[in-house]
Design a protein around this motif. Structure first.
Motif, PDB file in Angstrom:
ATOM      1  N   THR A  86       0.836  -1.206   0.000  1.00  0.00           N
ATOM      2  CA  THR A  86       0.000   0.000   0.000  1.00  0.00           C
ATOM      3  C   THR A  86       0.864   1.248   0.000  1.00  0.00           C
ATOM      4  N   ASP A  87       1.918   1.257   0.815  1.00  0.00           N
ATOM      5  CA  ASP A  87       2.839   2.402   0.854  1.00  0.00           C
ATOM      6  C   ASP A  87       3.534   2.579  -0.492  1.00  0.00           C
ATOM      7  N   ILE A  88       3.952   1.473  -1.075  1.00  0.00           N
ATOM      8  CA  ILE A  88       4.627   1.522  -2.375  1.00  0.00           C
ATOM      9  C   ILE A  88       3.683   2.083  -3.428  1.00  0.00           C
ATOM     10  N   ALA A  89       2.428   1.666  -3.378  1.00  0.00           N
ATOM     11  CA  ALA A  89       1.422   2.169  -4.325  1.00  0.00           C
ATOM     12  C   ALA A  89       1.280   3.686  -4.208  1.00  0.00           C
ATOM     13  N   CYS A  90       1.323   4.208  -3.002  1.00  0.00           N
ATOM     14  CA  CYS A  90       1.224   5.664  -2.808  1.00  0.00           C
ATOM     15  C   CYS A  90       2.432   6.379  -3.398  1.00  0.00           C
ATOM     16  N   VAL A  91       3.611   5.832  -3.200  1.00  0.00           N
ATOM     17  CA  VAL A  91       4.834   6.451  -3.711  1.00  0.00           C
ATOM     18  C   VAL A  91       4.813   6.521  -5.236  1.00  0.00           C
ATOM     19  N   PHE A  92       4.361   5.456  -5.869  1.00  0.00           N
ATOM     20  CA  PHE A  92       4.373   5.385  -7.333  1.00  0.00           C
ATOM     21  C   PHE A  92       3.044   5.809  -7.970  1.00  0.00           C
ATOM     22  N   ASP A  93       2.087   6.176  -7.136  1.00  0.00           N
ATOM     23  CA  ASP A  93       0.766   6.602  -7.606  1.00  0.00           C
ATOM     24  C   ASP A  93       0.120   5.536  -8.495  1.00  0.00           C
ATOM     25  N   LEU A  94       0.158   4.301  -7.994  1.00  0.00           N
ATOM     26  CA  LEU A  94      -0.461   3.164  -8.663  1.00  0.00           C
ATOM     27  C   LEU A  94      -1.392   2.476  -7.673  1.00  0.00           C
ATOM     28  N   SER A  95      -2.207   1.561  -8.156  1.00  0.00           N
ATOM     29  CA  SER A  95      -3.078   0.811  -7.253  1.00  0.00           C
ATOM     30  C   SER A  95      -2.259  -0.241  -6.500  1.00  0.00           C
ATOM     31  N   ARG A  96      -2.768  -0.627  -5.355  1.00  0.00           N
ATOM     32  CA  ARG A  96      -2.116  -1.672  -4.571  1.00  0.00           C
ATOM     33  C   ARG A  96      -2.067  -2.971  -5.373  1.00  0.00           C
ATOM     34  N   GLN A  97      -3.130  -3.244  -6.108  1.00  0.00           N
ATOM     35  CA  GLN A  97      -3.190  -4.461  -6.910  1.00  0.00           C
ATOM     36  C   GLN A  97      -2.108  -4.466  -7.988  1.00  0.00           C
ATOM     37  N   ILE A  99       0.763  -2.895  -7.864  1.00  0.00           N
ATOM     38  CA  ILE A  99       2.049  -3.108  -7.178  1.00  0.00           C
ATOM     39  C   ILE A  99       2.214  -4.586  -6.835  1.00  0.00           C
ATOM     40  N   GLN A 100       1.171  -5.208  -6.330  1.00  0.00           N
ATOM     41  CA  GLN A 100       1.247  -6.640  -6.004  1.00  0.00           C
ATOM     42  C   GLN A 100       1.641  -7.450  -7.240  1.00  0.00           C
ATOM     43  N   LYS A 101       1.042  -7.131  -8.367  1.00  0.00           N
ATOM     44  CA  LYS A 101       1.341  -7.857  -9.602  1.00  0.00           C
ATOM     45  C   LYS A 101       2.799  -7.647 -10.014  1.00  0.00           C
ATOM     46  N   ILE A 102       3.276  -6.411  -9.929  1.00  0.00           N
ATOM     47  CA  ILE A 102       4.676  -6.121 -10.272  1.00  0.00           C
ATOM     48  C   ILE A 102       5.612  -6.888  -9.346  1.00  0.00           C
ATOM     49  N   LEU A 103       5.306  -6.879  -8.051  1.00  0.00           N
ATOM     50  CA  LEU A 103       6.144  -7.589  -7.083  1.00  0.00           C
ATOM     51  C   LEU A 103       6.179  -9.086  -7.366  1.00  0.00           C
ATOM     52  N   LEU A 124      12.028   0.825   1.208  1.00  0.00           N
ATOM     53  CA  LEU A 124      11.580   1.648   0.089  1.00  0.00           C
ATOM     54  C   LEU A 124      12.714   1.951  -0.879  1.00  0.00           C
ATOM     55  N   SER A 125      13.907   2.219  -0.389  1.00  0.00           N
ATOM     56  CA  SER A 125      15.017   2.534  -1.294  1.00  0.00           C
ATOM     57  C   SER A 125      15.315   1.360  -2.221  1.00  0.00           C
ATOM     58  N   HIS A 126      15.214   0.133  -1.717  1.00  0.00           N
ATOM     59  CA  HIS A 126      15.439  -1.049  -2.556  1.00  0.00           C
ATOM     60  C   HIS A 126      14.335  -1.188  -3.603  1.00  0.00           C
ATOM     61  N   VAL A 127      13.101  -0.915  -3.204  1.00  0.00           N
ATOM     62  CA  VAL A 127      11.973  -0.983  -4.143  1.00  0.00           C
ATOM     63  C   VAL A 127      12.164   0.038  -5.263  1.00  0.00           C
ATOM     64  N   ILE A 128      12.512   1.264  -4.902  1.00  0.00           N
ATOM     65  CA  ILE A 128      12.714   2.323  -5.897  1.00  0.00           C
ATOM     66  C   ILE A 128      13.813   1.923  -6.883  1.00  0.00           C
ATOM     67  N   ASP A 129      14.921   1.418  -6.369  1.00  0.00           N
ATOM     68  CA  ASP A 129      16.024   1.013  -7.246  1.00  0.00           C
ATOM     69  C   ASP A 129      15.616  -0.137  -8.162  1.00  0.00           C
ATOM     70  N   LEU A 134      13.328  -1.697 -14.007  1.00  0.00           N
ATOM     71  CA  LEU A 134      12.289  -2.177 -14.915  1.00  0.00           C
ATOM     72  C   LEU A 134      12.086  -1.205 -16.079  1.00  0.00           C
ATOM     73  N   GLY A 135      12.499   0.046 -15.873  1.00  0.00           N
ATOM     74  CA  GLY A 135      12.479   1.014 -16.964  1.00  0.00           C
ATOM     75  C   GLY A 135      11.263   1.900 -17.066  1.00  0.00           C
ATOM     76  N   THR A 136      10.196   1.588 -16.374  1.00  0.00           N
ATOM     77  CA  THR A 136       8.991   2.402 -16.528  1.00  0.00           C
ATOM     78  C   THR A 136       8.528   3.060 -15.237  1.00  0.00           C
ATOM     79  N   LEU A 137       8.983   2.585 -14.106  1.00  0.00           N
ATOM     80  CA  LEU A 137       8.520   3.110 -12.816  1.00  0.00           C
ATOM     81  C   LEU A 137       9.619   3.933 -12.161  1.00  0.00           C
ATOM     82  N   HIS A 138       9.414   5.234 -12.124  1.00  0.00           N
ATOM     83  CA  HIS A 138      10.412   6.131 -11.557  1.00  0.00           C
ATOM     84  C   HIS A 138       9.758   7.069 -10.551  1.00  0.00           C
ATOM     85  N   VAL A 139      10.548   7.560  -9.617  1.00  0.00           N
ATOM     86  CA  VAL A 139      10.109   8.597  -8.685  1.00  0.00           C
ATOM     87  C   VAL A 139      11.095   9.751  -8.781  1.00  0.00           C
ATOM     88  N   LYS A 140      10.690  10.883  -8.276  1.00  0.00           N
ATOM     89  CA  LYS A 140      11.587  12.033  -8.261  1.00  0.00           C
ATOM     90  C   LYS A 140      12.745  11.753  -7.314  1.00  0.00           C
TER      91      LYS A 140
END
Length: 160
Positions: A86-97, A99-103, A124-129, A134-140
């Protein structure tokens, strides 16, 4: 200068102060940019939105201000570090579902630190990296920098 959003959670039981006294001391020592939340377990969570030259500097200054105001307070956690889907979904502005699929399917290099019930917990730093690979999911960059600074602060706190 960038703005960094982060939180610091402290045990304030050893301080033996009222909520108002804690709030006043924090405000007087420079934490006027933080939202202070109290809970019944005598913990406080300070949510910062702080401008600084770096995330590490923002964390350092905030920590020093809190310790000056409340010398007996004990740091429990710096956030954002430990996160669930859920936290990861907020960071990337995606649904929790999503994020679960990506994971489950694409983030093969990412391993959970632990699981709480059915929820996996990551750094979170490991998730961001991993997601950036993957090439499509980035944060500032300030978000990534904040996650790294929180992880470093938690690691140093674990050594104390």
């Amino acid at each position: 200068m960038n703005k960094y959003e982060f939180s610091l959670r402290f045990d304030v039981a050893p301080c033996a102060l009222s909520m108002d006294e804690i709030d006043d001391r924090l405000f007087e020592n420079g934490c006027d940019d933080a939202l202070v939340r109290h809970n019944r377990r005598q913990e406080i969570l300070l949510d910062f939105n702080r401008e600084s030259s770096s995330a590490v500097e923002a964390f350092r200054v905030a920590y020093e201000q809190i310790k000056t105001a409340l010398p007996q307070a004990r740091l429990l956690e710096a956030k954002p570090d430990y996160v669930g889907p859920t936290d990861i979904a907020c960071v990337f502005d995606l649904s929790r579902q999503r994020i679960q699929k990506i994971l489950q399917t694409r983030a093969s290099g990412l391993r959970a630190l632990t699981s709480v019930g059915n929820t996996q917990v990551f750094r979170l730093s490991h998730v961001i990296d991993e997601f950036s690979k993957l090439g499509t999911l980035h944060v500032k960059e300030p978000v990534r920098e904040t996650a790294i600074a929180a992880m470093q602060m938690n690691r140093m706190n674990d050594l104390d």
